[in-house]
Design an enzyme around this catalytic site. Structure first.
Site, PDB file in Angstrom:
ATOM      1  N   SER A   1     -11.348 -49.950 -25.939  1.00 36.18           N
ATOM      2  CA  SER A   1     -11.230 -49.176 -24.935  1.00 36.18           C
ATOM      3  C   SER A   1     -10.150 -48.020 -24.896  1.00 36.18           C
ATOM      4  CB  SER A   1     -11.194 -50.079 -23.511  1.00 36.18           C
ATOM      5  OG  SER A   1     -10.104 -50.538 -23.652  1.00 36.18           O
ATOM      6  N   LYS A   2     -10.274 -47.229 -24.161  1.00 36.18           N
ATOM      7  CA  LYS A   2      -9.296 -46.112 -23.957  1.00 36.18           C
ATOM      8  C   LYS A   2      -7.599 -46.741 -23.887  1.00 36.18           C
ATOM      9  CE  LYS A   2      -8.501 -41.780 -23.341  1.00 36.18           C
ATOM     10  NZ  LYS A   2      -8.377 -40.965 -24.487  1.00 36.18           N
ATOM     11  N   ARG A   3      -7.517 -47.910 -23.194  1.00 36.49           N
ATOM     12  CA  ARG A   3      -6.201 -48.462 -23.016  1.00 36.49           C
ATOM     13  C   ARG A   3      -5.442 -48.803 -24.421  1.00 36.49           C
ATOM     14  NH1 ARG A   3      -7.508 -53.436 -20.386  1.00 36.49           N
ATOM     15  NH2 ARG A   3      -9.465 -52.430 -19.999  1.00 36.49           N
TER      16      ARG A   3
ATOM     17  N   ASP B   1     -11.053 -36.925 -28.928  1.00 38.38           N
ATOM     18  CA  ASP B   1      -9.568 -37.255 -29.340  1.00 38.38           C
ATOM     19  C   ASP B   1      -9.278 -37.112 -30.762  1.00 38.38           C
ATOM     20  OD1 ASP B   1      -8.922 -37.732 -26.703  1.00 38.38           O
ATOM     21  OD2 ASP B   1      -9.266 -40.145 -27.053  1.00 38.38           O
TER      22      ASP B   1
END
Ligand code: GLU
Length: 379
Positions: A273-275, A283
């Site tokens: 995930s993005k975290r 990106d």
């Protein structure tokens, strides 16, 4: 081209293209091309709450960038071109292919007609339970540590009761009847037979109270009408698999082949995930990763070249470096893994370095310029 082989990528326009989804679309594309079939893009936007503005355009652009080409689906036309077409005698066509529309929100009439057919089979039913009631049973089940399932209260309403309730303006959803006992056995091309116990399957919603279908309904109707031969998707959808098969059977439709690709995890074995950093293809593009490197990296998350093949095909390949063209030649469904893959950024960095070093110097310089300007290293 073999017209009977048709695979699709069916993303929901909820934002950027996740690297795990790139792996799914890549595998699907490679299989389609390997089998000499068509590859279709279908946008699944029935959950309007989750839709992000501009996401469809972004998806088409980024898929173009990684060099995944669609034979059918929505296409982008520039404003100038629209004007040119309007001024000419041709009609504007936003889709490529004969099976459109390829965006689900434009297919609502089609779903309505198919729902009418399905209601006649009695394999589905009207459910008038209010959100408050559903919430209450969910809480009760949770407090007893039971899985939350709809309790089938409306499953046996009579025709007359249904008519009365509709007449009284009560809101309803349409639910699919799951078998009350026994098992549902389904077949996945990678995993073989998978058995599901009837007691674990919920009478889930096919049509919401606003008349919009859920994924479970729209996806099956579209895959059938678009004559999809192989349904390829991430393995998070395995729990939907028995419900989908039962729906095909209720309609009396031919069941396509199904292939569920294993999930991509982070190094700790959790969800990517993005975290934890970059996860979207956009990106990576922004940071200077090359499409060839991303493609090559992604394919190795779940597939590898069998050593025997290297000899047979007489290809002098570094065992891990493959172009899209080579992959189309070499990919085999049976060589794909069913266990999850780990996203390893160091490997991606190594691979990107490899492709950068291989690049023609002029092209590399040209590609570096925007990055140098952005970082104020040149003007
Ligand atoms: N719309 C679903 C998703 O974005 C597609 C799953 C499928 O390919 O059937 O995950």
């Amino acid at each position: 081209m073999n017209n009977k082989i048709r695979l699709r990528f069916a993303p929901s326009p909820t934002g950027f293209l996740h690297i795990g989804s790139l792996r799914t679309v890549l595998f699907s594309y490679l299989i389609a091309k390997k089998l000499n079939g068509k590859f279709i893009l279908r946008i699944e936007d029935t959950d309007q709450k989750r839709e992000v503005k501009g996401a469809i355009k972004g998806l088409i652009k980024i898929l173009n960038w990684v060099n995944i080409k669609f034979d059918e689906g929505p296409i982008l036309i520039s404003q100038k071109k629209i004007k040119d077409i309007q001024n000419s005698k041709f009609k504007i066509q936003n889709y490529l292919g004969e099976y459109g529309p390829y965006i689900q929100s434009e297919r609502l009439d089609i779903y309505k007609i198919n729902l009418e057919k399905l209601l006649k089979t009695k394999k589905v039913y009207h459910c008038f339970c209010t959100p408050e009631r559903l919430q209450k049973i969910r809480e009760e089940q949770q407090s007893k540590k039971l899985p939350s399932r709809y309790d089938k209260k409306c499953r046996n309403l009579s025709e007359e009761e249904i008519r009365q309730k509709i007449k009284a303006g009560e809101k309803f959803v349409i639910r699919q009847k799951m078998p009350l006992q026994g098992e549902v056995i389904v077949y996945d091309e990678l995993r073989g037979e998978i058995k599901f116990k009837a007691k674990d399957l919920e009478d889930h919603v096919l049509i919401k109270s606003n008349g919009i279908p859920t994924y479970q309904f729209a996806n099956v109707v579209d895959d059938h009408l678009m004559e999809i031969s192989h349904v390829t998707r991430a393995d998070e959808w395995i729990s939907s698999f028995p419900k989908n098969i039962l729906l095909y059977q209720s309609f009396g439709w031919k069941i396509p082949k199904f292939i569920h690709f294993p999930v991509v995890l982070n190094k700790e074995g959790g969800k990517l995930s993005k975290r934890q950093g970059d996860v979207s293809v956009e990106d990576f593009k922004e940071k200077g990763y090359l499409p060839e490197a991303l493609i090559n990296f992604c394919v190795l998350m779940g597939w590898h070249l069998k050593k025997s093949k290297i000899k047979n095909q007489n290809v002098n390949l570094d065992e891990e470096i493959f172009s899209m063209k080579e992959l189309i030649k070499l990919i085999e469904i049976k060589d794909m893994r069913t266990s999850s893959s780990i996203f390893d950024i160091e490997k991606l960095n190594w691979m990107n370095g490899y492709y950068i070093r291989k690049m023609n110097l002029n092209k590399l310089t040209e590609m570096c310029v925007p990055y140098l300007i952005k970082n104020k290293l040149i003007k």
